[in-house]
Design an enzyme around this catalytic site. Structure first.
Site, PDB file in Angstrom:
ATOM      1  N   THR A   1       0.806  -1.199   0.000  1.00  0.00           N
ATOM      2  CA  THR A   1       0.000   0.000   0.000  1.00  0.00           C
ATOM      3  C   THR A   1       0.844   1.256   0.000  1.00  0.00           C
ATOM      4  OG1 THR A   1      -1.492  -1.250   1.452  1.00  0.00           O
ATOM      5  CG2 THR A   1      -1.957   1.078   1.212  1.00  0.00           C
TER       6      THR A   1
ATOM      7  N   ARG B   1     -10.483 -10.369  -4.654  1.00  0.00           N
ATOM      8  CA  ARG B   1     -10.155 -10.092  -3.254  1.00  0.00           C
ATOM      9  C   ARG B   1     -10.077  -8.583  -3.027  1.00  0.00           C
ATOM     10  NH1 ARG B   1      -5.680  -7.441  -0.283  1.00  0.00           N
ATOM     11  NH2 ARG B   1      -5.695  -8.340   1.825  1.00  0.00           N
ATOM     12  N   ILE B   2     -10.731  -8.106  -1.985  1.00  0.00           N
ATOM     13  CA  ILE B   2     -10.688  -6.698  -1.608  1.00  0.00           C
ATOM     14  C   ILE B   2     -10.037  -6.587  -0.242  1.00  0.00           C
ATOM     15  CG2 ILE B   2     -12.085  -4.683  -0.987  1.00  0.00           C
ATOM     16  CD1 ILE B   2     -14.105  -5.642  -3.121  1.00  0.00           C
ATOM     17  N   GLY B   3      -9.046  -5.730  -0.132  1.00  0.00           N
ATOM     18  CA  GLY B   3      -8.319  -5.570   1.115  1.00  0.00           C
ATOM     19  C   GLY B   3      -8.824  -4.406   1.940  1.00  0.00           C
ATOM     20  N   ASP B   4      -7.972  -3.937   2.832  1.00  0.00           N
ATOM     21  CA  ASP B   4      -8.379  -2.850   3.730  1.00  0.00           C
ATOM     22  C   ASP B   4      -8.282  -1.477   3.094  1.00  0.00           C
ATOM     23  OD1 ASP B   4      -5.596  -1.438   4.981  1.00  0.00           O
ATOM     24  OD2 ASP B   4      -5.362  -3.409   4.093  1.00  0.00           O
TER      25      ASP B   4
ATOM     26  N   THR C   1      -1.478   0.159   6.545  1.00  0.00           N
ATOM     27  CA  THR C   1      -0.829  -0.729   5.591  1.00  0.00           C
ATOM     28  C   THR C   1      -0.407  -2.010   6.300  1.00  0.00           C
ATOM     29  OG1 THR C   1       1.094  -0.986   4.133  1.00  0.00           O
ATOM     30  CG2 THR C   1       1.374   0.440   6.033  1.00  0.00           C
TER      31      THR C   1
ATOM     32  N   GLU D   1      -1.098  -6.365   6.789  1.00  0.00           N
ATOM     33  CA  GLU D   1      -1.935  -7.535   6.545  1.00  0.00           C
ATOM     34  C   GLU D   1      -3.401  -7.108   6.551  1.00  0.00           C
ATOM     35  OE1 GLU D   1       0.862 -11.165   8.027  1.00  0.00           O
ATOM     36  OE2 GLU D   1      -0.488 -10.317   9.532  1.00  0.00           O
TER      37      GLU D   1
END
Length: 343
Positions: free
Chosen positions: A213, A241-244, A263, A265
């Site tokens: 990120t 997949r969508i992250g934070d 940023t 996991e």
């Protein structure tokens, strides 16, 4: 304390064996962004404009994992994500599954300002980008791709940061499942694939892991805060997949108290609603900015690895991480500036 302040990051989780020249290049890029932001803030720019401007700089440079430097999915495609939030009115915009837009953070801002929604994804976001395209907004139709591949894979086929070729990476990752502890690689694909440090991020050895990120937080001279975050996602992630990073409250948050970008996991950050938690700790526990960041990193991640940058309305800057390094930098109105990677 008071006045404007900036913090930027280029991802948490860094291989300690990263060559010195690559470390220096990262620091130059972050320092250049800080100089650009400082010049804008001295001229009276608003926080929301500066966070977009600096994240655009980081997306355009292929060094970090966003925009032109995005990681590849399991299918060898790119799915970029970004979000932006304005603290004074808590307006926000986010996008996911972006493949053709040069600067996803700018599309996220268009969602915030020119749509009735806060979040658009995949084909709907791409369609919105085309609708918004105009002479005044040429970024919308700037394409990242050449012959169906991202620019940085055309030619020698090497992935970002010069670590490992995409084909070699796929060979290795076939033996590796996310969240499954593995210390070494049983295959031999050359010296770039010696993964034996035992340090992992998102289930990947730190040697192949690309920090996920980029982000920026700013407080301007009026005390207004803003945050923006952008990512190319996980190397070899499942499509969809969508992250934070695009999730308001998880990877990005701004309010009248502070602005936060996270940023690391992504799944751990999502579970912790980490960015919002920093603001909530300040609001409900009455802690100062750095104390709130420290508390969130220590108490909320449930063993996950992450990093945080934050600014407050009073011009404070804070950061924290429990990973093996975080690319970061900050600058304040009183002339202080620093960039760093390690503890």
């Amino acid at each position: 304390m008071g006045g404007w302040a900036i913090a930027v990051h280029g991802g948490a989780g860094v291989d300690s064996r990263l060559p010195e020249e690559r470390q220096a290049a990262a620091k130059r890029l972050l320092a250049g962004c800080l100089e650009i932001g400082a010049d804008a803030l001295r001229s009276g720019a608003m926080a929301i404009d500066v966070v977009e401007m600096l994240v655009r700089e980081l997306e355009t440079d292929p060094f970090f994992n966003s925009g032109r430097g995005s990681a590849l999915t399991a299918r060898g495609t790119v799915e970029m994500e970004a979000s932006i939030m304005n603290g004074p009115d808590r307006r926000c915009g986010a996008v996911s599954g972006i493949t053709t837009v040069k600067n996803p953070v700018s599309l996220a801002r268009r969602v915030m300002e020119f749509s009735p929604h806060s979040y658009l994804a995949f084909q709907g976001a791409e369609d919105f980008a085309i609708e918004q395209a105009s002479y005044e907004n040429p970024f919308i139709l700037d394409r990242l791709f050449n012959g169906g591949l991202p620019i940085w894979t055309v030619g020698d086929g090497f992935a970002k940061n010069g670590h490992v070729g995409f084909r070699d990476c796929k060979f290795y990752l076939k033996q590796f499942d996310y969240r499954v502890a593995t210390d070494t690689c049983s295959g031999s694909v050359g010296p770039a694939m010696s993964f034996d440090t035992g340090i992992q991020m998102n289930g990947l050895p730190i040697s192949v892991y690309a920090p996920e990120t980029v982000g920026c937080v700013v407080v301007d001279s009026t005390g207004g805060c803003a945050a923006a975050t952008s990512t190319g996602g996980l190397m070899n992630k499942k499509c969809g997949r969508i992250g934070d990073s695009p999730l308001i409250g998880a990877g990005t948050y701004a309010c009248d108290l502070c602005a936060v970008s996270c940023t690391g996991e992504g799944e751990a950050i999502i579970r912790a609603t980490l960015a919002r938690d920093v603001a909530a700790i300040m609001e409900y526990k009455g802690l100062a900015l750095q104390e709130a960041v420290n508390y969130a990193i220590k108490e909320r991640l449930d063993g996950g690895k992450a990093g945080v940058i934050a600014v407050s309305k009073d011009g404070e800057v804070a950061y924290g991480f429990n990973s093996n390094g975080m690319f970061r930098g900050c600058a304040t109105e009183d002339g202080f500036m620093e960039v760093g990677i390690w503890e």
